[in-house]
Write a protein that holds these residues in place. Structure first.
Motif, PDB file in Angstrom:
ATOM      1  N   ASP A  16      19.553   1.835  11.668  1.00 49.06           N
ATOM      2  CA  ASP A  16      19.019   2.933  12.496  1.00 49.06           C
ATOM      3  C   ASP A  16      18.347   2.341  13.731  1.00 49.06           C
ATOM      4  OD1 ASP A  16      17.714   5.066  13.647  1.00 49.06           O
ATOM      5  OD2 ASP A  16      16.957   5.882  11.758  1.00 49.06           O
ATOM      6  N   GLY A  17      19.043   2.377  14.849  1.00 52.34           N
ATOM      7  CA  GLY A  17      18.550   1.762  16.080  1.00 52.34           C
ATOM      8  C   GLY A  17      17.450   2.527  16.782  1.00 52.34           C
ATOM      9  N   SER A  18      17.068   3.692  16.267  1.00 52.89           N
ATOM     10  CA  SER A  18      16.041   4.498  16.947  1.00 52.89           C
ATOM     11  C   SER A  18      14.660   3.860  16.877  1.00 52.89           C
ATOM     12  CB  SER A  18      15.985   5.899  16.342  1.00 52.89           C
ATOM     13  OG  SER A  18      15.573   5.853  14.974  1.00 52.89           O
ATOM     14  N   PHE A  19      14.492   2.828  16.025  1.00 50.49           N
ATOM     15  CA  PHE A  19      13.187   2.182  15.901  1.00 50.49           C
ATOM     16  C   PHE A  19      13.086   0.896  16.723  1.00 50.49           C
ATOM     17  CE2 PHE A  19      13.782   4.486  11.849  1.00 50.49           C
ATOM     18  CZ  PHE A  19      12.693   5.341  11.929  1.00 50.49           C
ATOM     19  N   ALA A  20      14.087   0.635  17.556  1.00 48.93           N
ATOM     20  CA  ALA A  20      14.104  -0.613  18.327  1.00 48.93           C
ATOM     21  C   ALA A  20      12.923  -0.701  19.280  1.00 48.93           C
ATOM     22  CB  ALA A  20      15.417  -0.740  19.090  1.00 48.93           C
ATOM     23  N   ASP A  21      12.570   0.398  19.934  1.00 51.93           N
ATOM     24  CA  ASP A  21      11.443   0.373  20.872  1.00 51.93           C
ATOM     25  C   ASP A  21      10.122   0.168  20.142  1.00 51.93           C
ATOM     26  OD1 ASP A  21      13.108   0.712  23.030  1.00 51.93           O
ATOM     27  OD2 ASP A  21      12.838   2.903  23.116  1.00 51.93           O
ATOM     28  N   GLU A  22       9.997   0.756  18.963  1.00 52.10           N
ATOM     29  CA  GLU A  22       8.743   0.667  18.214  1.00 52.10           C
ATOM     30  C   GLU A  22       8.493  -0.732  17.673  1.00 52.10           C
ATOM     31  OE1 GLU A  22       5.203   1.603  16.442  1.00 52.10           O
ATOM     32  OE2 GLU A  22       6.377   2.934  17.738  1.00 52.10           O
ATOM     33  N   TYR A  23       9.550  -1.363  17.141  1.00 49.00           N
ATOM     34  CA  TYR A  23       9.354  -2.628  16.441  1.00 49.00           C
ATOM     35  C   TYR A  23       9.988  -3.833  17.135  1.00 49.00           C
ATOM     36  CZ  TYR A  23       7.946   0.546  12.727  1.00 49.00           C
ATOM     37  OH  TYR A  23       7.308   1.515  11.997  1.00 49.00           O
ATOM     38  N   GLY A  24      10.695  -3.598  18.225  1.00 53.79           N
ATOM     39  CA  GLY A  24      11.362  -4.697  18.915  1.00 53.79           C
ATOM     40  C   GLY A  24      12.810  -4.798  18.486  1.00 53.79           C
ATOM     41  N   PRO A  25      13.733  -5.029  19.412  1.00 57.53           N
ATOM     42  CA  PRO A  25      15.163  -4.970  19.095  1.00 57.53           C
ATOM     43  C   PRO A  25      15.646  -6.019  18.106  1.00 57.53           C
ATOM     44  CG  PRO A  25      14.802  -5.851  21.302  1.00 57.53           C
ATOM     45  CD  PRO A  25      13.480  -5.336  20.840  1.00 57.53           C
ATOM     46  N   GLN A  26      14.936  -7.150  17.989  1.00 55.04           N
ATOM     47  CA  GLN A  26      15.381  -8.210  17.088  1.00 55.04           C
ATOM     48  C   GLN A  26      14.884  -8.038  15.655  1.00 55.04           C
ATOM     49  OE1 GLN A  26      17.587 -10.448  18.169  1.00 55.04           O
ATOM     50  NE2 GLN A  26      17.485  -9.303  20.083  1.00 55.04           N
ATOM     51  N   THR A  27      13.889  -7.170  15.467  1.00 52.14           N
ATOM     52  CA  THR A  27      13.265  -7.054  14.150  1.00 52.14           C
ATOM     53  C   THR A  27      14.229  -6.530  13.095  1.00 52.14           C
ATOM     54  OG1 THR A  27      11.101  -6.698  15.168  1.00 52.14           O
ATOM     55  CG2 THR A  27      11.335  -6.035  12.875  1.00 52.14           C
ATOM     56  N   GLY A  28      14.957  -5.459  13.409  1.00 51.95           N
ATOM     57  CA  GLY A  28      15.876  -4.874  12.446  1.00 51.95           C
ATOM     58  C   GLY A  28      16.954  -5.843  11.989  1.00 51.95           C
ATOM     59  N   PRO A  29      17.689  -6.467  12.909  1.00 54.57           N
ATOM     60  CA  PRO A  29      18.725  -7.427  12.497  1.00 54.57           C
ATOM     61  C   PRO A  29      18.167  -8.619  11.725  1.00 54.57           C
ATOM     62  CG  PRO A  29      19.092  -6.720  14.757  1.00 54.57           C
ATOM     63  CD  PRO A  29      17.757  -6.186  14.358  1.00 54.57           C
ATOM     64  N   ALA A  30      16.999  -9.139  12.160  1.00 59.06           N
ATOM     65  CA  ALA A  30      16.409 -10.277  11.455  1.00 59.06           C
ATOM     66  C   ALA A  30      15.984  -9.881  10.045  1.00 59.06           C
ATOM     67  CB  ALA A  30      15.215 -10.811  12.241  1.00 59.06           C
ATOM     68  N   LEU A  31      15.414  -8.686   9.912  1.00 57.19           N
ATOM     69  CA  LEU A  31      15.001  -8.212   8.599  1.00 57.19           C
ATOM     70  C   LEU A  31      16.212  -7.984   7.695  1.00 57.19           C
ATOM     71  CD1 LEU A  31      12.757  -7.301   6.727  1.00 57.19           C
ATOM     72  CD2 LEU A  31      12.815  -5.047   7.812  1.00 57.19           C
ATOM     73  N   ALA A  32      17.276  -7.426   8.255  1.00 56.95           N
ATOM     74  CA  ALA A  32      18.497  -7.193   7.479  1.00 56.95           C
ATOM     75  C   ALA A  32      19.062  -8.503   6.942  1.00 56.95           C
ATOM     76  CB  ALA A  32      19.537  -6.483   8.343  1.00 56.95           C
ATOM     77  N   LYS A  33      19.031  -9.533   7.764  1.00 60.89           N
ATOM     78  CA  LYS A  33      19.553 -10.841   7.343  1.00 60.89           C
ATOM     79  C   LYS A  33      18.705 -11.422   6.218  1.00 60.89           C
ATOM     80  CE  LYS A  33      21.013 -15.282   9.277  1.00 60.89           C
ATOM     81  NZ  LYS A  33      21.118 -16.088  10.523  1.00 60.89           N
ATOM     82  N   ALA A  34      17.378 -11.281   6.339  1.00 64.25           N
ATOM     83  CA  ALA A  34      16.486 -11.805   5.304  1.00 64.25           C
ATOM     84  C   ALA A  34      16.655 -11.042   3.996  1.00 64.25           C
ATOM     85  CB  ALA A  34      15.038 -11.733   5.780  1.00 64.25           C
ATOM     86  N   ILE A  35      16.813  -9.729   4.090  1.00 63.60           N
ATOM     87  CA  ILE A  35      17.013  -8.913   2.892  1.00 63.60           C
ATOM     88  C   ILE A  35      18.325  -9.297   2.203  1.00 63.60           C
ATOM     89  CG2 ILE A  35      17.468  -6.572   2.070  1.00 63.60           C
ATOM     90  CD1 ILE A  35      15.541  -5.589   4.273  1.00 63.60           C
ATOM     91  N   ALA A  36      19.380  -9.493   2.991  1.00 60.71           N
ATOM     92  CA  ALA A  36      20.675  -9.872   2.429  1.00 60.71           C
ATOM     93  C   ALA A  36      20.601 -11.215   1.711  1.00 60.71           C
ATOM     94  CB  ALA A  36      21.727  -9.916   3.530  1.00 60.71           C
ATOM     95  N   ALA A  37      19.710 -12.096   2.186  1.00 63.82           N
ATOM     96  CA  ALA A  37      19.548 -13.414   1.565  1.00 63.82           C
ATOM     97  C   ALA A  37      18.713 -13.346   0.294  1.00 63.82           C
ATOM     98  CB  ALA A  37      18.909 -14.381   2.561  1.00 63.82           C
ATOM     99  N   GLY A  38      18.107 -12.171   0.015  1.00 61.43           N
ATOM    100  CA  GLY A  38      17.338 -11.993  -1.216  1.00 61.43           C
ATOM    101  C   GLY A  38      15.974 -12.647  -1.209  1.00 61.43           C
TER     102      GLY A  38
END
Length: 266
Positions: A16-38
């Motif tokens: 959900d890209g609607s939170f990019a302004d609130e949290y910074g554009p790199q936060t979502g992808p970086a968090l997704a990668k960390a979650i996928a790594a367990g």
């Protein structure tokens, strides 16, 4: 507020890209990668209500959780134990506090860690806020004052702490193949009368009374060459959530830190 922000961050990680302004554009992808790594989430929570809120979040989203704090969460100990969620706990200590002037004044509570362990919660002991790693034995002694056994207290600052942080394959106990970092003492490690006889880092003697008296380079900072695995504590992203007074750190391959109670933010 913090749980709502967590829900938004998880949505952001889910695309959900609607939170990019609130949290910074790199936060979502970086968090997704960390979650996928367990990787585990280390989340700050002190009260039983806060602990239950993050236990619920961990169950909803299915991420591994480590609670940082739980100083007032003994009533949630059974739930922590049932969920298999470990705690990094700090014994209560206020240097210089003058107690006893008021009949209703708060007194230090030393038994929290012992009670958590007694309920089956895995606990690592950290130092009280404002203290450093050199005070770790003192922190363990405070937990022992509250009823924690000496063996459990030692485990909580060595092997159990290493297991909770996911580095027990390298540190936390003396085993072949682990880092040869150790201290030789005159007695039991948590004995008040025990002192240091020698310090070994990476298999090399770096401190002893004899080396100190001779002024050997081995005792000087920066003179020890390590051969251990390179640290993996490179921050991939950091964002301060002003509206919730919480912070999110994503640490490469190790842990996700989220909450208002993180030790380096105190």
């Amino acid at each position: 507020g913090a749980v709502l922000a967590l829900d938004e961050l998880m949505a952001f990680a889910g695309g959900d890209g609607s939170f990019a302004d609130e949290y910074g554009p790199q936060t979502g992808p970086a968090l997704a990668k960390a979650i996928a790594a367990g990787v585990a989430w280390r989340m700050g929570a002190e009260s039983a209500g806060e602990v239950r809120a993050i236990l619920d979040a961990a169950e909803r989203y299915g991420f591994p959780l480590v609670v940082d704090g739980a100083s007032d969460a003994v009533s949630a100990a059974a739930e922590l134990a049932a969920a298999g969620v470990p705690v990094i706990a700090r014994p209560h200590f206020e240097a210089g506090a003058n107690r006893g002037k008021s009949a209703t004044g708060d007194w230090p509570e030393y038994a929290t860690i012992a009670r958590l362990v007694g309920e089956g919660v895995r606990v690592a002991i950290s130092t009280p806020r404002g203290m450093g790693s050199s005070d770790l034995r003192f922190a363990a002694a405070l937990a022992m004052r509250g009823g924690l056994g000496a063996d459990r207290a030692l485990d909580a600052i060595t092997i159990e702490a290493a297991r909770i942080l996911g580095v027990d394959g390298r540190v936390g106990s003396l085993r072949p193949g682990k880092d040869a970092d150790l201290v030789v003492m005159t007695g039991a490690p948590l004995s008040t009368g025990a002192s240091v006889l020698a310090t070994v880092i990476g298999g090399a003697l770096v401190w002893s009374p004899e080396l100190a008296r001779s002024g050997s380079d081995a005792t000087r900072p920066g003179k020890v060459k390590r051969t251990q695995i390179a640290p993996t504590t490179m921050f991939r992203t950091c964002h301060h959530l002003n509206r919730t007074s919480s912070s999110l750190f994503i640490e490469k391959r190790q842990a996700i830190f989220y909450g208002p109670c993180l030790p380096w933010l105190a």
